[in-house]
Structure formats: C-alpha cells, structure tokens
Design a protein around this motif. Structure first.
Motif, PDB file in Angstrom:
ATOM      1  N   GLU A  63       0.834  -1.209   0.000  1.00  0.00           N
ATOM      2  CA  GLU A  63       0.000   0.000   0.000  1.00  0.00           C
ATOM      3  C   GLU A  63       0.869   1.260   0.000  1.00  0.00           C
ATOM      4  O   GLU A  63       0.587   2.226  -0.711  1.00  0.00           O
ATOM      5  CB  GLU A  63      -0.922  -0.002   1.215  1.00  0.00           C
ATOM      6  CG  GLU A  63      -2.046  -1.016   1.134  1.00  0.00           C
ATOM      7  CD  GLU A  63      -3.054  -0.879   2.256  1.00  0.00           C
ATOM      8  OE1 GLU A  63      -4.259  -0.889   1.984  1.00  0.00           O
ATOM      9  OE2 GLU A  63      -2.629  -0.744   3.418  1.00  0.00           O
ATOM     10  N   ASP A  64       1.921   1.232   0.812  1.00  0.00           N
ATOM     11  CA  ASP A  64       2.822   2.392   0.869  1.00  0.00           C
ATOM     12  C   ASP A  64       3.507   2.609  -0.477  1.00  0.00           C
ATOM     13  O   ASP A  64       3.644   3.745  -0.951  1.00  0.00           O
ATOM     14  CB  ASP A  64       3.875   2.189   1.958  1.00  0.00           C
ATOM     15  CG  ASP A  64       3.288   2.335   3.362  1.00  0.00           C
ATOM     16  OD1 ASP A  64       2.207   2.964   3.486  1.00  0.00           O
ATOM     17  OD2 ASP A  64       3.894   1.815   4.307  1.00  0.00           O
ATOM     18  N   ALA A  65       3.959   1.516  -1.091  1.00  0.00           N
ATOM     19  CA  ALA A  65       4.677   1.628  -2.355  1.00  0.00           C
ATOM     20  C   ALA A  65       3.784   2.178  -3.459  1.00  0.00           C
ATOM     21  O   ALA A  65       4.228   2.963  -4.302  1.00  0.00           O
ATOM     22  CB  ALA A  65       5.238   0.269  -2.757  1.00  0.00           C
ATOM     23  N   LEU A  66       2.511   1.765  -3.465  1.00  0.00           N
ATOM     24  CA  LEU A  66       1.586   2.189  -4.525  1.00  0.00           C
ATOM     25  C   LEU A  66       0.836   3.460  -4.178  1.00  0.00           C
ATOM     26  O   LEU A  66       0.168   4.058  -5.030  1.00  0.00           O
ATOM     27  CB  LEU A  66       0.582   1.063  -4.809  1.00  0.00           C
ATOM     28  CG  LEU A  66       1.191  -0.258  -5.298  1.00  0.00           C
ATOM     29  CD1 LEU A  66       0.107  -1.328  -5.408  1.00  0.00           C
ATOM     30  CD2 LEU A  66       1.887  -0.077  -6.636  1.00  0.00           C
ATOM     31  N   ASP A  67       0.905   3.863  -2.898  1.00  0.00           N
ATOM     32  CA  ASP A  67       0.218   5.066  -2.415  1.00  0.00           C
ATOM     33  C   ASP A  67      -1.296   4.959  -2.618  1.00  0.00           C
ATOM     34  O   ASP A  67      -1.954   5.907  -3.040  1.00  0.00           O
ATOM     35  CB  ASP A  67       0.762   6.315  -3.122  1.00  0.00           C
ATOM     36  CG  ASP A  67       0.430   7.592  -2.333  1.00  0.00           C
ATOM     37  OD1 ASP A  67       0.187   7.484  -1.112  1.00  0.00           O
ATOM     38  OD2 ASP A  67       0.399   8.676  -2.947  1.00  0.00           O
ATOM     39  N   ILE A  68      -1.843   3.769  -2.346  1.00  0.00           N
ATOM     40  CA  ILE A  68      -3.289   3.556  -2.427  1.00  0.00           C
ATOM     41  C   ILE A  68      -3.718   2.646  -1.289  1.00  0.00           C
ATOM     42  O   ILE A  68      -2.889   2.018  -0.631  1.00  0.00           O
ATOM     43  CB  ILE A  68      -3.705   2.888  -3.764  1.00  0.00           C
ATOM     44  CG1 ILE A  68      -3.027   1.518  -3.897  1.00  0.00           C
ATOM     45  CG2 ILE A  68      -3.414   3.776  -4.958  1.00  0.00           C
ATOM     46  CD1 ILE A  68      -3.547   0.709  -5.070  1.00  0.00           C
ATOM     47  N   ARG A  69      -5.023   2.610  -1.063  1.00  0.00           N
ATOM     48  CA  ARG A  69      -5.579   1.646  -0.120  1.00  0.00           C
ATOM     49  C   ARG A  69      -6.022   0.415  -0.896  1.00  0.00           C
ATOM     50  O   ARG A  69      -6.724   0.524  -1.900  1.00  0.00           O
ATOM     51  CB  ARG A  69      -6.774   2.238   0.631  1.00  0.00           C
ATOM     52  CG  ARG A  69      -6.362   3.267   1.682  1.00  0.00           C
ATOM     53  CD  ARG A  69      -7.560   3.651   2.545  1.00  0.00           C
ATOM     54  NE  ARG A  69      -8.208   2.481   3.133  1.00  0.00           N
ATOM     55  CZ  ARG A  69      -7.737   1.822   4.194  1.00  0.00           C
ATOM     56  NH1 ARG A  69      -6.618   2.234   4.764  1.00  0.00           N
ATOM     57  NH2 ARG A  69      -8.379   0.780   4.671  1.00  0.00           N
ATOM     58  N   LEU A  70      -5.636  -0.749  -0.433  1.00  0.00           N
ATOM     59  CA  LEU A  70      -6.025  -1.999  -1.071  1.00  0.00           C
ATOM     60  C   LEU A  70      -7.296  -2.585  -0.470  1.00  0.00           C
ATOM     61  O   LEU A  70      -8.045  -3.283  -1.150  1.00  0.00           O
ATOM     62  CB  LEU A  70      -4.892  -3.025  -0.949  1.00  0.00           C
ATOM     63  CG  LEU A  70      -3.581  -2.649  -1.652  1.00  0.00           C
ATOM     64  CD1 LEU A  70      -2.487  -3.641  -1.292  1.00  0.00           C
ATOM     65  CD2 LEU A  70      -3.785  -2.604  -3.164  1.00  0.00           C
ATOM     66  N   PHE A  71      -7.520  -2.318   0.802  1.00  0.00           N
ATOM     67  CA  PHE A  71      -8.682  -2.863   1.498  1.00  0.00           C
ATOM     68  C   PHE A  71      -9.487  -1.744   2.153  1.00  0.00           C
ATOM     69  O   PHE A  71      -8.938  -0.695   2.507  1.00  0.00           O
ATOM     70  CB  PHE A  71      -8.260  -3.871   2.586  1.00  0.00           C
ATOM     71  CG  PHE A  71      -7.624  -5.112   2.038  1.00  0.00           C
ATOM     72  CD1 PHE A  71      -8.394  -6.206   1.680  1.00  0.00           C
ATOM     73  CD2 PHE A  71      -6.247  -5.194   1.881  1.00  0.00           C
ATOM     74  CE1 PHE A  71      -7.806  -7.357   1.178  1.00  0.00           C
ATOM     75  CE2 PHE A  71      -5.656  -6.332   1.381  1.00  0.00           C
ATOM     76  CZ  PHE A  71      -6.436  -7.423   1.024  1.00  0.00           C
ATOM     77  N   THR A  72     -10.774  -1.990   2.318  1.00  0.00           N
ATOM     78  CA  THR A  72     -11.645  -1.045   3.013  1.00  0.00           C
ATOM     79  C   THR A  72     -12.550  -1.834   3.949  1.00  0.00           C
ATOM     80  O   THR A  72     -12.972  -2.959   3.625  1.00  0.00           O
ATOM     81  CB  THR A  72     -12.490  -0.240   2.012  1.00  0.00           C
ATOM     82  OG1 THR A  72     -13.211   0.775   2.709  1.00  0.00           O
ATOM     83  CG2 THR A  72     -13.476  -1.126   1.272  1.00  0.00           C
ATOM     84  N   PRO A  73     -12.843  -1.313   5.144  1.00  0.00           N
ATOM     85  CA  PRO A  73     -13.718  -2.042   6.068  1.00  0.00           C
ATOM     86  C   PRO A  73     -15.164  -2.029   5.593  1.00  0.00           C
ATOM     87  O   PRO A  73     -15.688  -1.008   5.185  1.00  0.00           O
ATOM     88  CB  PRO A  73     -13.549  -1.283   7.384  1.00  0.00           C
ATOM     89  CG  PRO A  73     -13.118   0.089   6.991  1.00  0.00           C
ATOM     90  CD  PRO A  73     -12.318  -0.063   5.737  1.00  0.00           C
ATOM     91  N   VAL A  74     -15.812  -3.197   5.623  1.00  0.00           N
ATOM     92  CA  VAL A  74     -17.234  -3.329   5.326  1.00  0.00           C
ATOM     93  C   VAL A  74     -17.829  -4.125   6.482  1.00  0.00           C
ATOM     94  O   VAL A  74     -17.686  -5.341   6.547  1.00  0.00           O
ATOM     95  CB  VAL A  74     -17.486  -4.038   3.989  1.00  0.00           C
ATOM     96  CG1 VAL A  74     -18.989  -4.217   3.760  1.00  0.00           C
ATOM     97  CG2 VAL A  74     -16.870  -3.273   2.843  1.00  0.00           C
TER      98      VAL A  74
END
Length: 325
Positions: A63-74
């Motif tokens: 996530e840090d390397a791509l600067d995105i969130r991979l997961f989100t809480p549902v």
C-alpha cells in the motif's frame, strides 16, 4: 475478506496513503493474491507459511509503495477497494510472467521448490486427483501443493482462466477453445444397489448380472441435480432401459450418493471408483448392460508447461498413460 480482530492493513477508511515508499515486490504481490484467494489474512499466512504479522507487513508495504488503499472495512470484514481489485488482477499477470522466467531457468534442474494449485469437480478431486497429486508429491516433496473443489464446469474454467488454479480435473467434452486439455483415461460408470436387492430381484448377489429394468423399476434414485455430468449419464442409463425413476432424492454431496442410496433401499449410478465403496456400506456394485463412460482430463492454460510444477504434473500423466491403457 479478513475478520475483525485480525492484524489488518493500516490507515483510515478513505483517501490515499502518505508518501510513496520503495518499489513493490513480488512477495508483496503474492501476499495480496493469497489474501484474495484464501479469504482472510490468517488463511493466507498459513498458505504462504509465514506469520500473520509478516503477511500484514507485506500488505502495508505494498500500500505504501503504490500510495493507495487496497482494502476497506465493510462491517466487521475487510474487502478489496476498486484499486485493490485492479492491483490484484495485474499482480496475477506479473506473477505468471515471473513464473515463466523462473521456468526457463528451472527446466534443467529437478523440481525442489515452487507451487501447484489444482482444482476439480468434487467427484474427480475425491477419485482421480488423490492418486495423481499424491504421486506428484512423492516425486517432488518440495513443491507446495494445494487442492480445492469447484461446483460446476463454468467455475472450473474460470478458476483456470484467472489463475486461481494451475490445473483442473474436469469433464473434457465441452472445454472452451481458449483452454488446453491433457486427457486422462475415461471414467467407467456402474450402479450401486443394496445387498438385499438380490432377494428382491431373485438374482444371486455374486452373479455379476448387469443392471436391468427390474432393478430400477420400484427403487428410489439417489443422484445429483440436473446439469451435472453424473446426472446426465444417469438419465441416459434410465432411458436405455426404458424406465422412469419411481422417486428421486437429489443431493449436492457426491460422497453421500453411495451410502444414501443403500440406506434408502434405492439405487445410484456413479463412477465405478465410487461404486467400489458399496460393500463398506452394505451394498454391491452392479455393472451396466452397456458401458457408460465420461471423458475426463486435466484442463490448463495453453503454454502451462512454462510453470515447472504444472509441467511436472503433466509429464507424470504422460509417463503413466501407456500403463493406464
């Protein structure tokens, strides 16, 4: 995806991550794919043979390397974000290409590492794959092997297409043109009747007489739902004898066909590898009057031999093919 209370990826529920870190690595991508395929961080860590904290650190680093969130809480679970799904799809392609590179360098040495994921229809996993995968493991104990089942042909084809499985055991009479097939010996079918059926029909239990219309006329048929290959072949047998089932019990549990048919004083028609278990449940195998077979094989992506483990599995099949005949 991952149950509450597990070591989950860091960060709040929205917005991009902080500063970009080091370039993503294949081990980080492998960790993401493992979580997607196995449904939780705990199961993914077990599959990769690493600790759960180590797996979580790989996800955080990706996530840090791509600067995105991979997961989100549902609710109480974590699911892939839209970006996460894109990364997972691209990651599969990257791992496949890396597998090709590794295959070229590994072709000259024995299989001592790597992984092999095999799927199949439940009846084939319980029969054909146990022997084949068991022999493969004995020859290549260093290869990490995983076997899982799918419920129908379409799910089987999709598992191979998207890379969830390297190979799949299935019925091969209608395999899509974009997939390759390595045939196995055809499966013979037989009927199973309770041992007491001999007294009803007047036949000796040891006579080995083929299945007759009288064996079926008043008996409950125990079988799989319509659309399955076992049910289709069963219907063919009934039509050939000019009989309609008196009653039908359907089940999705293939392993229960033999014991359930015997317990219900009924009949089932299954691959003979399953029919041979009948004596253990108080039943008997009855041959069919005309041979009934289904064509089966290992389904894989074209060029699958670039994966050394899959190549080894296919070579094992080819080496034993003359014996099977």
């Amino acid at each position: 995806m991952a149950a509450a209370g597990q070591d989950l990826p860091r960060g709040d529920a929205a917005g991009p991550r902080g500063g970009r870190g080091a370039a993503p690595s294949l081990t980080q991508v492998e960790a993401l794919i493992a979580v997607v395929d196995h449904g939780s961080f705990t199961a993914a860590a077990e599959f990769l043979r690493i600790s759960q904290p180590s797996l979580s650190r790989r996800i955080h680093a990706l996530e840090d390397a791509l600067d995105i969130r991979l997961f989100t809480p549902v609710g109480r679970r974590m699911e892939l974000t839209g970006s996460g799904r894109d990364v997972a799809a691209a990651g599969r392609r990257a791992l496949a290409e890396m597998g090709s590179i590794v295959a070229m360098t590994a072709s000259a040495r024995a299989l001592s590492t790597g992984s092999l994921r095999v799927t199949g229809l439940p009846s084939l996993v319980a029969s054909v794959l146990t022997d084949l995968v068991g022999r493969f493991h004995q020859e290549h104990p260093g290869v990490r092997v995983e076997v899982f089942t799918v419920e129908d042909a379409e799910e089987l084809f999709e598992a191979v297409r998207v890379g969830r499985a390297d190979a799949a055991a299935g019925v091969i009479d209608r395999v899509p043109a974009d997939l390759a097939v390595s045939p196995l010996p055809a499966q013979e079918f037989a009927a199973v009747l309770p041992s007491a059926a001999a007294a009803v029909t007047g036949e000796a239990a040891s006579a080995g007489e083929p299945l007759s219309a009288a064996d079926l006329a008043e008996r409950t048929l125990v079988t799989l739902p319509r659309g399955t290959s076992i049910r289709q072949l069963t219907d063919t047998v009934y039509r050939s004898l000019g009989v309609e089932p008196a009653r039908i019990i359907t089940t999705t549990q293939r392993d229960s066909l033999v014991p359930l048919s015997i317990a219900s004083d009924g009949v089932t028609i299954v691959p003979d590898v399953l029919a041979r278990t009948a004596p253990a449940f108080g039943g008997r195998l009855v041959p069919l009057r005309s041979p009934v077979r289904r064509a089966i094989g290992i389904i894989h992506r074209p060029g699958g031999r670039r994966n050394p483990a899959l190549g080894g599995l296919l070579e094992l099949m080819e080496a034993e093919e003359p014996q099977a005949r």
